[in-house]
Design a protein around this motif. Structure first.
Motif, PDB file in Angstrom:
ATOM      1  N   LEU A  91       0.816  -1.168   0.138  1.00 13.21           N
ATOM      2  CA  LEU A  91      -0.123  -0.039   0.107  1.00 13.21           C
ATOM      3  C   LEU A  91       0.879   1.155  -0.128  1.00 13.21           C
ATOM      4  O   LEU A  91       1.815   1.332   0.935  1.00 13.21           O
ATOM      5  N   VAL A  92       0.582   2.148  -0.946  1.00 10.94           N
ATOM      6  CA  VAL A  92       1.378   3.273  -1.048  1.00 10.94           C
ATOM      7  C   VAL A  92       0.701   4.623  -0.789  1.00 10.94           C
ATOM      8  O   VAL A  92      -0.387   4.838  -1.261  1.00 10.94           O
ATOM      9  N   CYS A  93       0.813   5.511   0.016  1.00 14.81           N
ATOM     10  CA  CYS A  93       0.003   6.678   0.391  1.00 14.81           C
ATOM     11  C   CYS A  93       1.026   7.759  -0.130  1.00 14.81           C
ATOM     12  O   CYS A  93       2.089   8.086   0.604  1.00 14.81           O
ATOM     13  N   LEU A  94       0.468   8.933  -0.991  1.00 16.47           N
ATOM     14  CA  LEU A  94       1.181   9.739  -1.518  1.00 16.47           C
ATOM     15  C   LEU A  94       0.416  10.849  -1.614  1.00 16.47           C
ATOM     16  O   LEU A  94      -0.904  10.644  -1.432  1.00 16.47           O
ATOM     17  N   ALA A  95       0.713  11.988  -1.991  1.00 18.50           N
ATOM     18  CA  ALA A  95      -0.219  13.243  -2.256  1.00 18.50           C
ATOM     19  C   ALA A  95      -1.105  13.032  -3.564  1.00 18.50           C
ATOM     20  O   ALA A  95      -0.865  11.842  -4.247  1.00 18.50           O
ATOM     21  N   LYS A  96      -2.243  13.853  -3.559  1.00 14.91           N
ATOM     22  CA  LYS A  96      -3.230  13.543  -4.489  1.00 14.91           C
ATOM     23  C   LYS A  96      -2.694  13.697  -5.950  1.00 14.91           C
ATOM     24  O   LYS A  96      -1.935  14.465  -6.535  1.00 14.91           O
ATOM     25  N   ASN A  97      -2.806  12.755  -6.943  1.00 12.18           N
ATOM     26  CA  ASN A  97      -2.677  12.802  -8.202  1.00 12.18           C
ATOM     27  C   ASN A  97      -1.175  13.553  -8.750  1.00 12.18           C
ATOM     28  O   ASN A  97      -1.342  14.627  -9.624  1.00 12.18           O
ATOM     29  N   PRO A  98      -0.273  13.027  -8.314  1.00 12.40           N
ATOM     30  CA  PRO A  98       1.147  13.499  -9.121  1.00 12.40           C
ATOM     31  C   PRO A  98       0.886  13.609 -10.344  1.00 12.40           C
ATOM     32  O   PRO A  98       0.352  12.616 -10.982  1.00 12.40           O
ATOM     33  N   ARG A  99       1.771  14.592 -11.207  1.00 15.86           N
ATOM     34  CA  ARG A  99       1.824  14.536 -12.583  1.00 15.86           C
ATOM     35  C   ARG A  99       2.139  13.297 -13.339  1.00 15.86           C
ATOM     36  O   ARG A  99       1.391  12.757 -14.319  1.00 15.86           O
ATOM     37  N   ALA A 100       3.023  12.638 -12.695  1.00 13.45           N
ATOM     38  CA  ALA A 100       3.467  11.500 -13.207  1.00 13.45           C
ATOM     39  C   ALA A 100       2.463  10.388 -13.598  1.00 13.45           C
ATOM     40  O   ALA A 100       2.603   9.431 -14.303  1.00 13.45           O
ATOM     41  N   ILE A 101       1.383  10.265 -12.740  1.00 11.49           N
ATOM     42  CA  ILE A 101       0.388   9.214 -12.834  1.00 11.49           C
ATOM     43  C   ILE A 101      -0.773   9.587 -13.258  1.00 11.49           C
ATOM     44  O   ILE A 101      -1.837   8.701 -13.301  1.00 11.49           O
ATOM     45  N   LYS A 102      -0.880  10.927 -13.712  1.00  9.12           N
ATOM     46  CA  LYS A 102      -2.536  11.522 -14.189  1.00  9.12           C
ATOM     47  C   LYS A 102      -2.513  10.613 -15.463  1.00  9.12           C
ATOM     48  O   LYS A 102      -1.740  10.463 -16.441  1.00  9.12           O
ATOM     49  N   GLY A 103      -3.908  10.225 -15.654  1.00  7.68           N
ATOM     50  CA  GLY A 103      -4.188   9.514 -16.863  1.00  7.68           C
ATOM     51  C   GLY A 103      -4.056   7.984 -16.772  1.00  7.68           C
ATOM     52  O   GLY A 103      -4.411   7.405 -17.578  1.00  7.68           O
ATOM     53  N   ILE A 104      -3.292   7.380 -15.709  1.00 10.38           N
ATOM     54  CA  ILE A 104      -2.978   6.040 -15.678  1.00 10.38           C
ATOM     55  C   ILE A 104      -3.960   5.669 -14.504  1.00 10.38           C
ATOM     56  O   ILE A 104      -4.119   6.050 -13.563  1.00 10.38           O
ATOM     57  N   TRP A 105      -4.773   4.503 -14.849  1.00  4.65           N
ATOM     58  CA  TRP A 105      -5.765   3.861 -14.023  1.00  4.65           C
ATOM     59  C   TRP A 105      -5.060   3.195 -12.874  1.00  4.65           C
ATOM     60  O   TRP A 105      -4.049   2.469 -12.956  1.00  4.65           O
ATOM     61  N   LYS A 106      -5.230   3.537 -11.567  1.00  2.11           N
ATOM     62  CA  LYS A 106      -4.691   3.113 -10.590  1.00  2.11           C
ATOM     63  C   LYS A 106      -4.739   1.689 -10.376  1.00  2.11           C
ATOM     64  O   LYS A 106      -3.682   0.994  -9.769  1.00  2.11           O
ATOM     65  N   GLY A 107      -5.601   1.147 -10.809  1.00  5.71           N
ATOM     66  CA  GLY A 107      -5.878  -0.440 -10.943  1.00  5.71           C
ATOM     67  C   GLY A 107      -4.641  -0.895 -11.631  1.00  5.71           C
ATOM     68  O   GLY A 107      -4.482  -2.289 -11.163  1.00  5.71           O
ATOM     69  N   LEU A 108      -4.093  -0.652 -12.468  1.00  2.75           N
ATOM     70  CA  LEU A 108      -2.682  -1.140 -13.215  1.00  2.75           C
ATOM     71  C   LEU A 108      -1.526  -1.102 -12.571  1.00  2.75           C
ATOM     72  O   LEU A 108      -0.561  -1.661 -13.085  1.00  2.75           O
TER      73      LEU A 108
END
Length: 489
Positions: A193-210
């Motif tokens: 489990l990883v907790c980080l700030a909301k929606n960093p630019r690097a993962i925008k548009g990436i489905w978190k389930g992947l």
């Protein structure tokens, strides 16, 4: 653990850090300077952090820390503050405690050590619980939270020889919180489990389930009570249920936790097939399996993978400097490294760390394979290939920095975040309820009946209906389990 409970004490802390609400003190006998007021605001945050990390605070320590904070603030203010002085007397502390409304803060003359007697008694009590419940080593789990400065950039002493002019390189404190865990057999690791700030630019548009991790976000990057409840209900329970089924085991598990504030006290009420046992207070460092070297080795693997990534990148692109690599290293790359580093932790090590808590589960364990010292040696070798002047002591220091307490600068940043944070309430963790599931299935059945009534091609309808119901099978199983729970033997 880190400062993950501060958010639950937000109202009290904000009263102090903002300085906008009167403290519940009696008589103020002396005028406090602006530096002392600012120092006390930071000290409130530091005390909360110590509490959440389960670090006992002695009177000596609580007198030393404010002096360091005061001197750091004095240095930051510079000219005009040289004459200000601060004496951290016992009388000052008692007045500060009243001003900050810290009624529950108990400070002994000396910091309390881990309760060796409780740690010695608990394993036999746990063994009885395991025996009565009929749990095997594959059905007993432990998880723990830890900080990771995922982009801890090299300090000035680590800058490559060909980058002597690259000044202003500052160690990054971009922090995330991890929840890592596995069973006592060591053959099943839970998805990190990883907790980080909301929606960093690097993962925008990436489905978190992947992503190869479970992604949870909040502004402080903490595992909060609601985050843990959501993880337990929607990730831990389904994961271990599937694992038990794959091993031909009944779905009944035992989860061993410490008493961290983010761990709900009523967790035993969440699922009838999961029994939760809490370690006695002040025994975590002695008994917690994940804390007996697993997390330390994971962080060493993470550092090794990061240096290896830097080596490959700079060799592939001769124009790329190490500074350039660190600037481009984003959280998406860090997430992949986290997953790969967790995969590297050996089964024998995951089993061996239960030696203190459940010795009857441990096989022939003679110490860690690929010890932290071995990984440190590998990192030093990689550093030399990167033309870095790095020694083993430097790598050890870098690894130790993940557990450092918050500095005056860190506390100042956290204070500002708390003040600026909006008052949007934390959403309740999502949970399945029998009533809502039944209603959803009724709506789906009604929708399918409408399609059936209009479709002259019965084969087409049958194929579609079967596909829909097959896709919903996982939800159907959850609904059936809630209506017919499997009780432990």
């Amino acid at each position: 653990m880190t400062v993950s409970k501060i958010i639950s004490n937000k109202k009290r802390i904000l009263e102090h850090v903002k300085g906008s609400a009167p403290m519940k003190s009696t008589v103020i006998t002396e005028q406090r300077s602006g530096l002392i007021i600012e120092m006390e605001r930071l000290l409130v945050l530091w005390l909360d952090e110590q509490h959440q990390r389960r670090i006992p605070v002695s009177l000596m320590l609580i007198q030393e820390k404010p002096k360091r904070l005061f001197e750091a603030l004095k240095k930051e203010k510079g000219e005009g503050s040289e004459s200000e002085e601060f004496l951290a007397s016992k009388g000052w502390f008692m007045r500060f405690k009243a001003r900050a409304n810290l009624h529950n803060l108990k400070v002994p003359g000396e910091a309390a050590s881990d309760d060796a007697k409780a740690a010695g008694d608990f394993p036999s009590a746990l063994a009885e619980i395991i025996r009565e419940g009929g749990y095997c080593d594959k059905q007993v789990f432990n998880v723990d939270e830890t900080d990771l400065f995922w982009k801890h950039m090299p300090t000035r002493k680590y800058v490559a020889k060909d980058e002597k002019t690259a000044s202003g390189h500052k160690a990054s404190k971009e922090r995330l919180t991890l929840l890592l865990g596995a069973n006592a057999a060591g053959d099943f690791k839970l998805k990190p489990l990883v907790c980080l700030a909301k929606n960093p630019r690097a993962i925008k548009g990436i489905w978190k389930g992947l992503l190869p991790v479970i992604w949870k976000s909040n502004k402080k990057a903490w595992v909060t009570l609601s985050v843990f409840e959501d993880w337990f209900t929607n990730h831990f329970v389904p994961e271990v249920k599937d694992y038990c089924a794959s091993r031909g085991l009944p779905f009944k598990v035992l989860l061993v936790l410490d008493s961290a504030p983010c761990h709900p006290a009523d967790l035993n009420d969440f699922d009838p097939n999961v029994k939760v046992v809490y370690l006695p207070p002040s025994t975590t460092s002695l008994l917690q399996p994940m804390g007996q070297g697993v997390i330390a080795s994971f962080k060493a693997y993470y550092l090794q993978r990061t240096f290896a990534m830097a080596f490959r990148a700079t060799k592939k692109d001769k124009e790329l400097t190490l500074n350039d690599f660190w600037k481009s290293y984003n959280v998406l790359a860090a997430v992949k490294n986290i997953s790969d580093s967790w995969d590297e932790v050996k089964q024998t090590n995951l089993n061996g760390v239960w030696k203190k808590l459940c010795p009857h589960f441990v096989n022939d364990f003679h110490g860690f394979e690929d010890s932290v010292e071995v990984v440190i040696k590998n990192v030093v070798e990689l550093s030399k290939q990167l033309d870095l002047e790095v020694e083993a002591e430097d790598v050890t220091e870098l690894l130790a920095s993940h557990g450092e307490e918050l500095s005056a600068e860190d506390l100042t940043q956290l204070k500002q975040q708390l003040i600026e944070e909006d008052d949007t309430p934390t959403p309740e963790p999502r949970r399945f309820t029998s009533k809502e599931l039944a209603g959803a299935f009724a709506m789906i059945e009604d929708a399918l009946a409408r399609f059936e009534a209009q479709d002259a091609n019965s084969d087409r309808y049958t194929k579609v209906a079967r596909g829909v119901m097959d896709s919903l099978r996982c939800y159907k199983e959850i609904w059936e389990d809630q209506n017919n729970p499997i009780l432990p033997d």
